[in-house]
Write a protein that holds these residues in place. Structure first.
Motif, short mmCIF file in Angstrom:
data_model
loop_
_atom_site.label_atom_id
_atom_site.label_comp_id
_atom_site.label_asym_id
_atom_site.label_seq_id
_atom_site.Cartn_x
_atom_site.Cartn_y
_atom_site.Cartn_z
N ASP A 139 0.81 -1.21 0.00
CA ASP A 139 0.00 0.00 0.00
C ASP A 139 0.85 1.27 0.00
N SER A 163 -4.14 -6.70 0.48
CA SER A 163 -4.41 -5.50 -0.32
C SER A 163 -4.52 -5.87 -1.80
N THR A 165 -3.57 -3.87 -4.10
CA THR A 165 -2.48 -3.18 -4.79
C THR A 165 -1.32 -4.13 -5.06
N LYS A 583 -8.81 1.82 -3.63
CA LYS A 583 -8.27 0.66 -2.93
C LYS A 583 -8.99 -0.63 -3.30
#
Length: 682
Positions: A139, A163, A165, A583
């Motif tokens: 992140d 996450s 990402t 996100k």
């Protein structure tokens, strides 16, 4: 030998205290009374050597006790063999935890992310209380950029979640090296499963001031099928018309997959279903057809069923179905009806006509295509307004009036950044040729026969620039001349014809290719935003020009979050910079106040879909001769190896023990080593 806190060595001056005590306290004399002084010299001579020895031993014990006590506070240590020279002061330990989707997989230790957290806590325990730590995840959070103590690090480790990402190994290393200083001891640990997609194939450069250690968490290669992408075969989307979408699926596993169900839902309604078979390691494409959708923004979801990894089993996308396409025709010859005849065949096209003598410039932005049909005297003011319209993304189609002279048209054409007219050519009818590779003719012809009937002209303009880099031929004439060509101007397009639509100049307006050509040119004026963006990768969103007042802003709103992007206006487009604010995957409404301007879709990065992992040799090959340490989490002695490598041999405990020993020695000497007891008297 080095010292962790060398400033404490100034306290060695304290050894002057026992020395001063020795010099002044031990030289005091005690008066003794004897009945006979003939024995005094014998007593003095007999006890003098033993008294001096006792005083020296006590002095040495006191001095050594002070010395070792000071050294204990200075924290002496011996660097490990092969370790670079340590700089005085605490260590700064950076720990990267891979929290991508692949870390959800299981091994004998359980969840990979939880194992990484445990290993990170073991690493922190291998360092001293004064050492500082920095945490990094995919992140790239700002709060992780500041050094923290061990307790804060453990608290931050407990807060790490999976996450969406995705990062590359080079990005992670660059982030770890952002504030490296040669004036402090810095070391970095990377805990990851090291997927091949994460590692990459490019050579990686590291800062020699930062020591890197890679800790590979062991995961099993898993079968996985991913919905990779989707695109439409239709240039525009019309209400209640048949649609065809192509979906691409990838089998990342080592075994063939059969009977994989593929479903397409539009606005939560199932529109198509299919079943596919994918060979191991291969990609396939499948076409899904459906119809019956109304105007407006459409939210599509392509889905499959595949276990155990499910994050890439759905692909969100959006597209807009427009109820109409607005076209403006500015006519110089009101009797010429070719443009009206073409667009009157379909109610989807809304044609507005204006005479050359009464043009409303303010209405230009409303139209996707503007057609100039045989203007007699095009003005420089019209050229200025049309250039602004084209630069902002509009499409312009020009059919000149061949009766007008080059002196009339050339200032207008050059004002649009178009080539000037050289001359008018007249003679026997000549046939044009079709540039079949041009995108305008995509899906128009199944097959072009060798003896195809093509438009003919007997009068046409030739232009000065025949080799412009921003020009595309659509219909060509002999000698590298064109009948219709496309020029890119700003964010828009200009289609320039060399002949008019009049029947006395040729048969273009009556030829069968004219209708599909005009439709394709009209469709090219409507720009479509991308079907979807990628979380953590797509930081800039493109949208049609949005006019905002001074205090107005835009926002992206989903069911879970709200994002305010940075806005930048460019010719024909409004750019929205979202950075890393998005996100989660899903649908986001782009809103101006309470008005929804568009709908955008975000999907998780498919780089995590390939569940194959880099080996230690493959990792080492990326770093060439750079000094990188590799550890395997299977080894039970991992913590011991790391502590041995990064903690030098500390001597403070030994110094403290020696200080106590010499203090005890002093006490014993004073109490038990008494030379008076050994005095012989006569």
């Amino acid at each position: 030998m080095n010292f962790l806190y060398p400033g404490f060595l100034f306290a060695l001056l304290a050894i002057a205290v026992p020395i001063v005590i020795h010099l002044f306290n031990f030289r005091k004399f005690k008066k003794l009374y004897f009945s006979n002084v003939q024995f005094l010299r014998a007593v003095q001579e007999q006890n003098s050597s033993k008294e001096k020895l006792k005083h020296l031993l006590v002095l040495c014990s006191r001095v050594l006790a002070v010395v070792f006590l000071v050294l204990a506070f200075a924290r002496p240590f011996i660097p490990s063999p092969g370790e670079k020279t340590q700089i005085a002061g605490p260590n700064l330990v950076s720990i990267y935890i891979d929290n991508s989707y692949s870390m959800e997989t299981l091994n004998k230790e359980g969840n990979l992310l939880e194992e990484a957290k445990r290993k990170a806590k073991e690493l922190a325990g291998a360092y001293g209380m004064t050492d500082q730590f920095k945490l990094l995840t995919n992140d790239f959070e700002g709060r992780h950029q500041r050094p923290v103590n061990r307790e804060e690090l453990i608290s931050m480790l407990d807060d790490i979640k999976i996450s969406a990402t995705g990062r590359s190994l080079q990005q992670v290393i660059n982030r770890l090296q952002t504030d490296v200083s040669a004036n402090r001891n810095e070391v970095a640990y990377l805990l990851s499963d090291f997927q091949k997609g994460f590692v990459g194939i490019q050579r990686i450069q590291t800062n020699p001031a930062l020591s890197f250690s890679f800790i590979k968490l062991n995961a099993n290669s898993l079968p996985n099928i991913s919905v990779d992408s989707v695109w439409s075969l239709s240039p525009v989307h019309l209400p209640n018309q048949a649609e065809q979408f192509v979906v691409q699926l990838h089998n990342y596993g080592d075994e063939d997959a059969a009977d994989i169900p593929v479903k397409l839902r539009i606005n939560n309604q199932q529109k198509a279903i299919s079943s596919v078979k994918i060979a191991a390691g291969k990609t396939i494409k499948d076409t899904l057809s459906f119809s019956g959708i109304g105007p407006g923004w459409q939210k599509g979801v392509l889905s499959i069923k595949d276990f155990p990894l499910t994050f890439d089993d759905e692909l969100n996308f959006t597209f807009k179905v427009t109820a109409e396409l607005k076209i403006l025709s500015i006519n110089g010859d009101l009797a010429e009806r070719a443009i009206k005849s073409v667009f009157a065949t379909d109610a989807y096209f809304k044609l507005t006509e204006m005479p050359e003598s009464n043009i409303r410039y303010s209405a230009f932005p409303e139209y996707s295509l503007i057609v100039l049909n045989g203007l007699k005297e095009p003005s420089s003011g019209l050229a200025q307004q049309l250039k602004l319209y084209v630069q902002n993304g509009g499409s312009l189609l020009i059919f000149p009036d061949l009766e007008a002279s080059a002196a009339v048209y050339n200032p207008f054409l050059t004002g649009l950044s178009l080539p000037a007219i050289q001359q008018i050519n007249a003679g026997p009818a000549i046939a044009s040729t079709i540039e079949s590779e041009n995108s305008l003719f995509k899906d128009v012809f199944d097959e072009i026969p060798a003896n195809i009937d093509l438009p003919q002209v007997n009068r046409y303009f030739s232009f000065a620039d025949q080799s412009s880099s921003n020009k595309e031929h659509i219909l060509k004439l002999p000698l590298n001349k064109f009948l219709i060509a496309k020029y890119n101007v700003g964010a828009g397009k200009v289609f320039l014809a060399a002949s008019s639509l009049s029947s006395k100049d040729g048969n273009l307006a009556r030829h069968p290719v004219f209708v599909p050509l005009m439709f394709k040119i009209a469709f090219s004026g409507s720009r479509e935003q991308p079907f979807y963006y990628t979380v953590g990768k797509s930081e800039v969103l493109e949208n049609d020009k949005i006019n905002l007042a001074a205090n107005q802003s835009l926002k992206l709103v989903s069911a879970q979050s709200e994002v305010i992007p940075e806005i930048r206006q460019t010719p024909g487009k409004t750019l929205l910079f979202v950075a890393d604010q998005i996100k989660k995957s899903g649908f986001y409404n782009l809103q101006q106040a309470d008005t929804v301007l568009s709908v955008v879709a975000f999907n998780d990065n498919r780089s995590e879909s390939d569940m194959h992992y880099a080996t230690e040799n493959e990792l080492k090959a990326l770093f060439s001769k750079q000094d990188i340490a590799f550890y395997n989490s299977k080894k039970d002695t991992l913590s011991m190896h790391i502590a041995l490598k990064n903690n030098p041999t500390e001597l403070w405990k030994l110094c403290l023990i020696l200080a106590v020993v010499f203090l005890a020695t002093e006490i014993l000497l004073i109490r038990f080593f008494n030379p008076i007891k050994n005095t012989q008297t006569t």
